[in-house]
Scaffold this motif. Structure first.
Motif, short mmCIF file in Angstrom:
data_model
loop_
_atom_site.label_atom_id
_atom_site.label_comp_id
_atom_site.label_asym_id
_atom_site.label_seq_id
_atom_site.Cartn_x
_atom_site.Cartn_y
_atom_site.Cartn_z
N ASP A 1304 0.61 -1.49 -0.10
CA ASP A 1304 0.28 0.21 0.11
C ASP A 1304 1.29 1.50 -0.08
N LEU A 1305 1.04 1.83 -1.17
CA LEU A 1305 2.01 2.94 -0.95
C LEU A 1305 1.19 4.11 -0.68
N ARG A 1306 -0.05 4.22 -0.72
CA ARG A 1306 -1.12 5.36 -0.63
C ARG A 1306 -0.27 6.43 1.19
N CYS A 1307 0.03 7.84 0.73
CA CYS A 1307 -0.01 8.75 2.48
C CYS A 1307 -0.78 9.92 2.13
N ALA A 1308 -0.60 10.74 2.74
CA ALA A 1308 -0.84 12.29 2.92
C ALA A 1308 -0.52 12.99 2.89
N PRO A 1309 -1.03 14.30 2.24
CA PRO A 1309 0.40 15.10 1.55
C PRO A 1309 1.03 15.50 2.41
N THR A 1310 2.82 15.53 1.67
CA THR A 1310 3.38 16.73 2.79
C THR A 1310 4.97 17.32 1.76
N PHE A 1311 4.97 18.26 2.39
CA PHE A 1311 5.83 19.67 1.06
C PHE A 1311 6.99 18.97 1.77
N LEU A 1312 7.52 18.75 0.72
CA LEU A 1312 9.16 18.13 0.31
C LEU A 1312 10.47 19.25 0.55
N VAL A 1313 9.43 20.79 -0.08
CA VAL A 1313 10.64 21.72 -0.34
C VAL A 1313 9.48 22.81 -0.01
N PRO A 1314 9.15 23.16 0.93
CA PRO A 1314 8.42 24.18 1.48
C PRO A 1314 8.70 25.95 0.37
N LEU A 1315 7.33 26.66 0.78
CA LEU A 1315 7.58 27.74 0.25
C LEU A 1315 8.53 28.56 0.90
N LYS A 1316 9.38 29.81 -0.08
CA LYS A 1316 10.69 30.69 1.08
C LYS A 1316 9.71 31.73 0.89
N LEU A 1317 10.48 32.96 1.62
CA LEU A 1317 10.28 33.96 1.68
C LEU A 1317 10.53 34.80 0.77
N HIS A 1318 9.82 35.69 0.01
CA HIS A 1318 10.13 36.39 -1.32
C HIS A 1318 10.10 37.59 -1.47
N THR A 1319 11.35 38.63 -1.73
CA THR A 1319 11.74 39.94 -2.02
C THR A 1319 11.40 40.34 -3.85
N ALA A 1320 10.80 41.19 -4.36
CA ALA A 1320 11.18 41.28 -5.81
C ALA A 1320 10.88 42.72 -5.97
N PRO A 1321 11.48 43.39 -6.98
CA PRO A 1321 11.67 44.73 -7.18
C PRO A 1321 10.16 45.28 -7.89
N LYS A 1322 9.99 46.31 -7.40
CA LYS A 1322 8.09 47.07 -8.05
C LYS A 1322 8.73 46.98 -10.20
N GLY A 1323 7.55 45.64 -10.25
CA GLY A 1323 7.45 46.10 -12.07
C GLY A 1323 8.42 44.32 -11.89
N TYR A 1324 9.15 43.64 -11.62
CA TYR A 1324 9.59 42.75 -12.02
C TYR A 1324 9.00 41.35 -11.57
N GLU A 1325 9.16 40.32 -12.35
CA GLU A 1325 8.02 39.33 -12.72
C GLU A 1325 8.66 37.87 -10.82
N CYS A 1326 8.40 37.41 -10.65
CA CYS A 1326 8.24 36.74 -9.44
C CYS A 1326 8.27 35.15 -9.54
N TYR A 1327 9.01 34.16 -8.81
CA TYR A 1327 8.73 32.82 -9.20
C TYR A 1327 9.05 32.34 -8.32
N MET A 1328 7.24 31.50 -7.40
CA MET A 1328 7.33 31.16 -6.56
C MET A 1328 7.20 29.22 -6.55
N SER A 1329 7.42 28.96 -6.28
CA SER A 1329 7.72 27.04 -6.38
C SER A 1329 7.75 26.32 -4.62
N CYS A 1330 7.33 24.98 -5.27
CA CYS A 1330 7.97 23.91 -4.66
C CYS A 1330 7.71 22.89 -4.47
N ALA A 1331 7.93 21.67 -4.01
CA ALA A 1331 7.81 20.16 -3.48
C ALA A 1331 6.65 19.69 -2.77
N VAL A 1332 5.86 18.61 -3.20
CA VAL A 1332 5.63 18.40 -2.71
C VAL A 1332 4.88 16.16 -3.15
N LYS A 1333 4.74 15.39 -2.21
CA LYS A 1333 3.97 13.91 -2.51
C LYS A 1333 3.16 14.00 -2.16
#
Length: 1411
Positions: A1304-1333
């Motif tokens: 039985d390979l079923r399991c509840a969701p867990t975040f392998l890599v969580p979100l990190k804090l972001h500070t971006a200049p105004k007018g620029y793009e911002c990219y957020m990512s995380c890993a979940v299984k």
């Protein structure tokens, strides 16, 4: 601008020279401003030797704001020839402590440095830097502000400074509030200063809250507030009388509330006699602090330097004083600030004397809990006043429409009076009605009727918030309701019986109840006016017993008389007292009551008697001078008595008591310190009190002052002595000044200070030290000044050349010169003249002449040349020599040509002419003129006047003319040498009667303008025979807006109806008019309706280069160059900003007509930021921003570690690069080397964290990993990991078939890599990512501030193999917030959150910047 400044200075220079010529003054101090703002230069000499200069500040010290205990440094760069001497001083202290104040000179940078070590609050001051050489001095100032650790104003525990080290914070705070709650209003400031509290405004607000809390607690207890230390018996009437006195005392403490008629006050006191004294005191305090507002607030003032500035404000209710604040600190009345208040206490004024640049800022007036503020703007004074001439000081007031404050104040007084009368009328009506009904009602009903009357008044008066009485009624009605059954009644002060209720007592008709023994009441001292009708009631048992002797006789005659009246009224019936136990269910409280037999006497309002129309006022007297106290009664037939500190005053040598009708005066002839104290005047049982404070400020004797003001005249090199006696309370601070600068002890100055006099000795006085000498004395009681003059006598300077030849003929030489620049303090008596014949070596004395600077030498030989020496002689000696140029006697010097003759008027039979004297007269006087005429078209000139009859005047009427002919004229001047050159011919003129002047031109308008010229066109005026003739030409006149004189653009009239005026000053305003002319004269001028601005048509600023970049990366050490091209009209103001602050001094800004460039020669990492340029004119403004990132090659990451969390994967972790904290765009790249391959492959790029999981790791192979740091400049060296795994040796292949088991390979969701804090200049793009299984695959949902983003098209969301990402293309302020991602399946739910913040502000329209 430099040319204009030089021109202005030249004008001032010539004016001073002329003034010195007339007055004979040697030198004059010239005060002027430096090119460096805030620097004042004083020049000792009008003209400086070549190559020499006065001191000046190339770089002045900057103001310093620093925390306590730090090192404060002031730096200044000074120039001047000879090299100036630099000194430092403080405004309110000295810097003699060498350990604390260190001055030094840095040769490498040329900086003069003042260091203040371990600064404290006492070092907050203005520091002055003075540079002096022999030709002048330069002075500038800088401020030092010492800031303490910031405190929260609401935390009053931090506002209290402990008087003792061992005292706890809680005890200090409790002691402070106890003192404030029990103190008089006038003692608030003293208590705050003792406890070290500076924020009085916050303390007053907190004090109101605490008083309300205390009143609420008392009301809940249902008892009358009492004195806990009192153990005696107090009856109801005593309590009521104290309340009555409390009202009077508090009304006297608030002068603004005593303007009503005394009879109305008595009615008010009667209506409110049930209120507790503490309640009334709180009520008046609340009214004074919270109901006062500003009718007219402060207005902004613009003042010139050295002018006075006057702030004014008008209150709704009178206050004796308000708090004036300047730049966050309280201001006090003194030498710099003058604080005054009008007689009616409504208008308050603040006068700021001698405004300087340091005085500009925000000033505020605080009245209770309301305040108003306004700006003081101090402008630089462009008027250069010559030295020695002090310009009269002016007072600047608020601009705009001026408000008549006195008129508004009178209207406000009338308004307050009307509202008060309405309230009093309502109180009186309700009170009278309540008295009538009270006889037939129960005791509770009588009390309620009175309360209802006051309550109804509070609701219907309409001006409750603006009047004291309505406010009292409102507070009393509220507090009465909270007390519930706590009701009482007081006896009337006229001796008549009235009903009274006391808590816990039952009152029957005709009965009276005493207050219980344990009941306590507040004792309120009163110090102004008391009621003569205060009499003890017949049922004051304890007082009666105390006042009776053993024989049964009453010692109090007033009480005996009262009892006799009551006995007669009651027909001999007496009262019988019984004791009954009264109280609650427990029966714990015991009361006494009395029963009266017989009817009660009805309440009657009697005449209040003599009243004080004007009470005493506090007086500040000066020792040994006269002090006077005055009060006025309502009756002239009443006498009174004066008391000092409860002792009666009798007339003697020190006190004079007079009475003038209803006015009573007490005069103290010669005040001494013992006369200070509280004085009281009593009349008919009423009294008024005031304080006399005898002060002992410094002062001078009239004879000593008169002798001191006489000028001290000494010769150069001698000593000058100033001495002045004084008296005053010690210690006395003594300061001497010369021309406004404080004198300190040095080699030439010695100051002696004694208890009764001071002496100033000036050694070896020089002529330049002539000026004003001032002594200033100051002690805790005040200050005074005395001014004298120092005149240093010296020999005069040489007479001034060059000499001017008045006449040079065969028989005489006459010339003149200018007087000496400085006469040395004495007038010129005469001049000595010496003569030398050119070619000889001897000088011959020609004698002495009176003090007129001219000489006529008649003993000359024709054709000889002579040279003269001139010396000035005064009482102090003879000056140096002024030598003239060579002068020749009898030379033939003919005059030059006069100006062309001008035609004054022309007629059929004559022509009137005039002319001017020639500029060159040939060195001799003009004997006359020869006038010639010539007909038009002829070459023959004819002399008009005979040769023997020269024309003496500069005008002539030519009568030998033919009507209708056209003539021209010329004139020749004749002197002693003969006739000179003829003038140019005049204009042709017809010999005919004059024509009529033309009419005004029409249609004048401007068709084109630029920075340097304008084009005008107009229409020719209409010709009307007999009224206005045809125009032959036109003159164009122009004047600047700030000039009153018109100047013609052309000297001769033009015949066209258009003209181009050139040579205009850019952006100046001009008025233009056109005048038509002909032979009959000139027409009336036609003027434009509006002024013309020398500028082209307005153009809003815009940027023309579209290749400008909005992001630039520069390697540290290289130059940063940002060039912006634009177009705008008029010339715009350009400002460069870095992160919304002015750019640093190391950045060079170059501006031209169409471009601006920012250059940083050698960039540093600290230069990174957003650079913005603001281009602005009155047509609009435009901004552009570019981000500059200064960085370098990154340093490699730290140690690399490997870890296996999941089989078949390797997690690579490494220490961050040292540059990660300084560069938010730094990221990492990870490469992998497989033992089966020979090349490195990139497994991950643009990583902003410090670990990555590498998949597809094969068992039996060796792996190597390298981590690189990257930024916008380049890539770092790699950091390599240890070897992972080992190569597996080949073995015999064996197949093992495993036993199959269900997993039985079923399991509840867990975040392998969580979100990190972001500070971006105004007018620029911002990219957020995380890993979940999770198994089954979870549902992914993104949220911003708990709002789902899955359906928002502004966000790009993806989920690939468990890697969830979201992309924001252009980050703005709306994107700031908390972002959350949730993963949910059947087995559970998981979430991860982060915060996105936006850094900096970028331009809304991003454009490129050319670097």
């Amino acid at each position: 601008m430099r040319h204009l400044l030089a021109k202005d200075f030249s004008l001032v220079h010539r004016y001073i020279q002329h003034f010195n010529e007339v007055s004979g003054n040697k030198s004059a101090l010239i005060r002027r401003r430096s090119k460096t703002p805030g620097v004042m230069i004083t020049q000792y000499e009008v003209s400086l030797p070549e190559g020499k200069s006065t001191p000046d500040f190339q770089s002045k010290p900057d103001p310093v704001a620093i925390k306590e205990g730090k090192l404060a440094v002031f730096k200044a760069v000074v120039i001047g020839d000879p090299k100036p001497e630099v000194s430092w001083r403080r405004a309110k202290g000295n810097i003699s402590d060498k350990d604390k104040y260190l001055t030094k000179y840095e040769k490498s940078t040329g900086e003069y440095i003042l260091e203040v070590h371990k600064v404290s609050a006492a070092d907050t001051d203005t520091y002055k830097c003075c540079a002096v050489n022999e030709f002048g001095k330069a002075v500038c100032t800088a401020t030092l502000s010492v800031t303490d650790v910031s405190t929260n104003p609401s935390d009053f525990r931090k506002l209290l400074r402990k008087s003792k080290a061992e005292q706890a914070d809680g005890e200090s705070e409790e002691t402070f509030w106890d003192a404030m709650l029990n103190a008089d209003i006038r003692d608030y400031e003293r208590i705050c200063s003792e406890f070290g509290v500076t924020d009085l405004y916050m303390v007053l607000k907190k004090l109101e809250e605490k008083k309300r809390e205390r009143m609420q607690n008392k009301c809940k207890d249902g008892a009358i507030p009492s004195d806990e230390n009192s153990t005696g018996k107090h009856n109801v009437n005593g309590v009521a009388r104290k309340k009555d006195l409390s009202i009077k005392s508090l009304l006297q403490e608030n002068p603004g509330l005593t303007q009503l008629d005394v009879e109305k006050l008595n009615l008010l006191e009667t209506a409110l006699n049930q209120a507790d004294s503490e309640e009334i005191k709180l009520l008046l305090t609340d009214f004074k602090l919270s109901n006062v507002d500003f009718v007219v607030k402060m207005q902004e003032i613009t003042a010139q330097e050295r002018e006075d500035a006057l702030f004014e404000c008008l209150l709704t209710h009178p206050l004796p004083s308000i708090t004036w604040m300047g730049k966050g600190s309280a201001l006090e009345d003194g030498e710099k600030y003058s604080i005054t208040v009008s007689d009616h206490k409504l208008i308050h004024r603040l006068l700021i004397k001698d405004c300087m640049q340091l005085d500009k800022g925000i000033y505020s007036a605080v009245a209770g809990i309301v305040s108003c503020n306004a700006w003081l703007v101090v402008e630089a004074d462009g008027d250069s006043t010559p030295a020695g001439n002090k310009r009269p000081r002016k007072t600047a007031v608020a601009g705009g429409a001026q408000t008549d404050l006195e008129k508004v104040a009178k209207e406000q007084q009338i308004k307050n009076q009307e509202e008060m009368e309405k309230v009093l009328a309502a109180v009186k009506a309700k009170y009278d009605k309540g008295q009538v009904k009270g006889e037939s009602r129960s005791t509770d009903g009588g009390r309620d009727a009175e309360i209802n009357a006051i309550t109804g008044l509070g609701k219907n008066a309409g001006a409750v918030e603006d009047t004291v009485d309505a406010a009292k009624a409102t507070v009393l009605s509220e507090q009465t309701g909270s007390k519930g059954k706590a009701k009482k009644k007081n006896s009337r002060r006229d001796g008549k019986a009235s009903k009274s209720n006391v808590p816990g007592c039952v009152t029957k008709t005709g009965g009276m109840v005493d207050a219980p023994e344990n009941e306590k009441s507040d004792r309120v001292d009163f110090d102004k006016v008391t009621d003569p009708n205060e009499q003890a009631s017949d049922y004051e048992e304890s007082d009666s017993e105390d006042n009776e002797d053993p024989t049964g006789e009453d010692k109090n005659p007033r009480r005996a008389k009262q009892r006799q009246q009551q006995a007669n009224a009651d027909n001999g019936e007496k009262e019988v007292s019984d004791c009954e136990e009264m109280g609650d269910a427990t029966g714990a409280v015991k009361r006494k009551r009395r029963k009266r037999q017989g009817p009660l006497i009805e309440d009657v309002v009697i005449d209040p008697g003599v009243q004080f129309i004007c009470g005493l006022s506090d007086v500040s007297a000066i020792i040994s001078e006269t002090a006077e106290l005055t009060c006025k009664l309502s009756s002239e037939d009443c006498d009174g008595a004066w008391f000092r500190d409860r002792k009666k005053i009798s007339p003697d040598d020190n006190f004079i008591i007079t009475k003038d009708g209803a006015i009573h005066k007490l005069m103290i002839i010669r005040c001494v310190e013992e006369h200070s104290g509280k004085y009281r005047f009593e009349a008919d049982g009423r009294k008024t009190e005031a304080m006399i404070n005898v002060k002992d400020p410094p002062r001078f004797g009239p004879e000593d002052l008169s002798a001191f003001t006489e000028p001290v005249i000494v010769k150069v090199g001698h000593n000058a002595i100033f001495k002045l006696h004084f008296v005053g309370h010690e210690p006395i601070k003594i300061q001497w000044y010369r021309e406004g600068d404080e004198l300190l002890d040095d080699s030439n100055t010695k100051i002696e200070r004694f208890a009764s006099h001071s002496r100033l000795l000036l050694s070896r006085c020089q002529r330049k030290e002539t000026g004003e000498i001032k002594i200033k004395l100051k002690n805790e009681h005040g200050f005074t000044e005395a001014i004298s003059q120092l005149i240093v006598l010296d020999k005069p300077t040489s007479p001034l050349g060059p000499s001017e030849v008045m006449e040079s003929s065969q028989t005489c030489i006459e010339f003149r010169w200018r007087p000496p620049k400085d006469d040395g303090g004495s007038p010129v008596i005469n001049y000595t003249i010496e003569r030398q014949q050119v070619g000889r070596n001897t000088w011959k004395k020609r004698g002495e002449i009176p003090g007129v600077p001219s000489f006529r030498d008649t003993e000359v030989e024709h054709g000889r040349k002579y040279c003269y020496r001139v010396r000035a002689v005064t009482a102090e000696g003879t000056s140096g020599v002024m030598e003239t140029d060579d002068m020749q006697a009898g030379t033939l010097a003919f005059p030059g040509p006069p100006a062309p003759p001008k035609v004054v008027s022309a007629f059929d039979d004559c022509i009137n002419l005039c002319w001017n004297i020639p500029i060159n007269t040939g060195g001799s006087r003009i004997l006359g003129y020869i006038l010639e005429k010539r007909k038009k078209g002829s070459n023959l000139w004819t002399v008009v006047n005979a040769v023997d009859g020269l024309i003496k005047e500069k005008r002539y009427t030519v009568k030998d003319v033919v009507a209708g002919m056209e003539y021209e004229f010329r004139v020749t001047a004749i002197n002693l040498s003969g006739p000179g050159e003829s003038s140019n011919p005049s204009e042709f003129v017809y010999a005919r009667d004059p024509k009529q002047p033309p009419g005004k031109v029409t249609g004048l308008k401007v068709t084109e303008t630029s920075y340097t010229h304008m084009v005008l066109i107009w229409t020719k005026p209409e010709e009307k025979p007999g009224i206005q003739d045809e125009a032959k030409g036109y003159f164009v006149e122009i004047r600047q807006a700030d000039c009153i004189e018109w100047s013609r653009c052309i000297s001769v009239p033009i015949i066209t109806t258009s003209f181009s005026a050139k040579g205009l000053k850019s952006m100046d305003m001009y008025w233009v008019r056109v005048i038509a002319t002909n032979d009959g004269g000139e027409s009336e001028p036609e003027e434009l309706a509006n002024y013309v601005l020398a500028m082209p048509s307005p153009v809003r600023p815009k940027f023309t280069d579209h290749r400008m970049k909005s992001f630039v990366v520069v390697r540290a050490g290289n130059s940063v160059r940002i060039t912006v091209h634009f177009e705008a009209s008029p010339r715009p103001a350009i400002m460069w900003l870095k992160d919304n602050s002015p750019v640093a001094k190391r950045a060079t800004v170059s501006n031209s007509d169409g471009s601006s460039q920012l250059l940083i020669p050698s960039s540093e990492r600290s230069d990174s930021g957003i650079y913005s340029i603001l281009v602005k004119n009155f047509a609009g403004q435009e901004t552009f921003s570019t981000e500059v990132r200064v960085t370098d090659d990154p340093k490699p990451p730290g140690l690399v570690e490997l870890e296996e969390n999941v089989p078949g994967t390797v997690t690579v972790m490494w220490e961050p690069s040292p540059d990660e904290k300084r560069d938010d765009r730094l990221h990492y790249t990870v490469s992998k080397l497989d033992s089966t391959k020979r090349t490195w492959t990139t497994v991950a790029d643009r990583l902003f964290n410090n670990k990555v999981t590498v998949c597809n790791i094969m068992h039996g192979r060796e792996y190597h990993f390298r981590v690189y740091a990257k930024n916008d400049i380049g890539i770092s060296a790699h950091s390599e990991s240890p070897t992972w795994g080992m190569e597996k040796k080949k073995q015999k292949f064996v197949v093992n078939v495993p036993t199959m088991k269900d997993c039985d390979l079923r399991c509840a969701p867990t975040f392998l890599v969580p979100l990190k804090l972001h500070t971006a200049p105004k007018g620029y793009e911002c990219y957020m990512s995380c890993a979940v299984k999770g198994d089954p695959n979870p549902r992914i949902t993104w949220y911003r501030n708990h709002i789902s983003l899955n359906t928002n098209t502004n966000y790009y969301i993806s989920n690939t193999c468990g890697v969830c990402s979201m992309l924001i293309l252009r980050v703005g302020p709306k994107d700031v917030g908390e972002y959350t991602i949730t993963a949910e399946n059947d087995l559970g739910r998981a979430e991860s959150s982060t915060v996105l913040s936006v850094r900096g502000e970028a331009s809304e329209e991003a454009k490129d910047v050319t670097v």
